[in-house]
Design a protein around this motif. Sequence first.
Motif, PDB file in Angstrom:
ATOM      1  N   ALA A  13       7.034  22.996 -42.362  1.00  0.00           N
ATOM      2  CA  ALA A  13       8.127  23.047 -43.326  1.00  0.00           C
ATOM      3  C   ALA A  13       9.438  23.362 -42.613  1.00  0.00           C
ATOM      4  O   ALA A  13       9.468  24.062 -41.621  1.00  0.00           O
ATOM      5  CB  ALA A  13       7.832  24.121 -44.372  1.00  0.00           C
ATOM      6  N   ARG A  92       4.448  23.346 -52.211  1.00  0.00           N
ATOM      7  CA  ARG A  92       4.814  22.096 -52.887  1.00  0.00           C
ATOM      8  C   ARG A  92       4.262  22.056 -54.313  1.00  0.00           C
ATOM      9  O   ARG A  92       4.712  21.277 -55.146  1.00  0.00           O
ATOM     10  CB  ARG A  92       4.315  20.905 -52.083  1.00  0.00           C
ATOM     11  N   SER A 142      11.738  19.982 -56.809  1.00  0.00           N
ATOM     12  CA  SER A 142      11.518  18.613 -56.328  1.00  0.00           C
ATOM     13  C   SER A 142      12.396  18.308 -55.116  1.00  0.00           C
ATOM     14  O   SER A 142      11.937  17.700 -54.145  1.00  0.00           O
ATOM     15  CB  SER A 142      11.814  17.603 -57.438  1.00  0.00           C
ATOM     16  N   LYS A 145      11.075  20.081 -52.113  1.00  0.00           N
ATOM     17  CA  LYS A 145       9.868  19.406 -51.617  1.00  0.00           C
ATOM     18  C   LYS A 145      10.261  18.179 -50.802  1.00  0.00           C
ATOM     19  O   LYS A 145       9.737  17.957 -49.713  1.00  0.00           O
ATOM     20  CB  LYS A 145       8.968  19.008 -52.789  1.00  0.00           C
ATOM     21  N   SER A 148      11.396  18.853 -47.365  1.00  0.00           N
ATOM     22  CA  SER A 148      10.337  19.471 -46.548  1.00  0.00           C
ATOM     23  C   SER A 148      10.487  20.985 -46.413  1.00  0.00           C
ATOM     24  O   SER A 148      10.012  21.569 -45.448  1.00  0.00           O
ATOM     25  CB  SER A 148      10.270  18.815 -45.167  1.00  0.00           C
ATOM     26  N   LEU A 150       9.316  22.872 -48.932  1.00  0.00           N
ATOM     27  CA  LEU A 150       8.031  23.270 -49.538  1.00  0.00           C
ATOM     28  C   LEU A 150       6.932  22.460 -48.872  1.00  0.00           C
ATOM     29  O   LEU A 150       7.051  21.248 -48.718  1.00  0.00           O
ATOM     30  CB  LEU A 150       8.049  23.009 -51.039  1.00  0.00           C
TER      31      LEU A 150
END
Length: 151
Positions: A13, A92, A142, A145, A148, A150
């Motif tokens: 991450a 995520r 979102s 995520k 990157s 999460l």
Amino acid sequence: MELGETAPTAPVASPAPWHLWVIGTVGLLWNAFGCYDYVMSKTSPETYLAQMGMGQETVDYMASFPAWLTAFWALGVWGSLAGSVLLLARSRHAVTAFAASLFGLAVSQGYETLFLKPPFPPPLAVVGTIWIALILQLVYASRMKRASVLA
């Protein structure tokens, strides 16, 4: 695994930006209040609702909810709390939790608005704030995520 091959590694991450901790913490506190409201409404409705100036008519109305509607209400509040915890854990799965929470909110409030007759009009500002807060949390998770952050 063949000799000389390296083991697959988990995705790494990106570093968490400062705003993840702020948004995650504020979201956790906000969503914890929703869970508190749910628990108090289910376990001590007479006392809790009386403190908010609501009478027996409101207690009876909430007690009349079918079990499936209560389940969607629970999905809404507990899903958002899980989303906040997962966001702070940089998982995520925060996106899934917030999406499930939004689904629970849509079903429970949609059914209540369309088919039930509440003894009090729900304050539009409160309902709108809940919707906006949850949608923004889902959008934020979102984006984290996709960036990157999460894993």
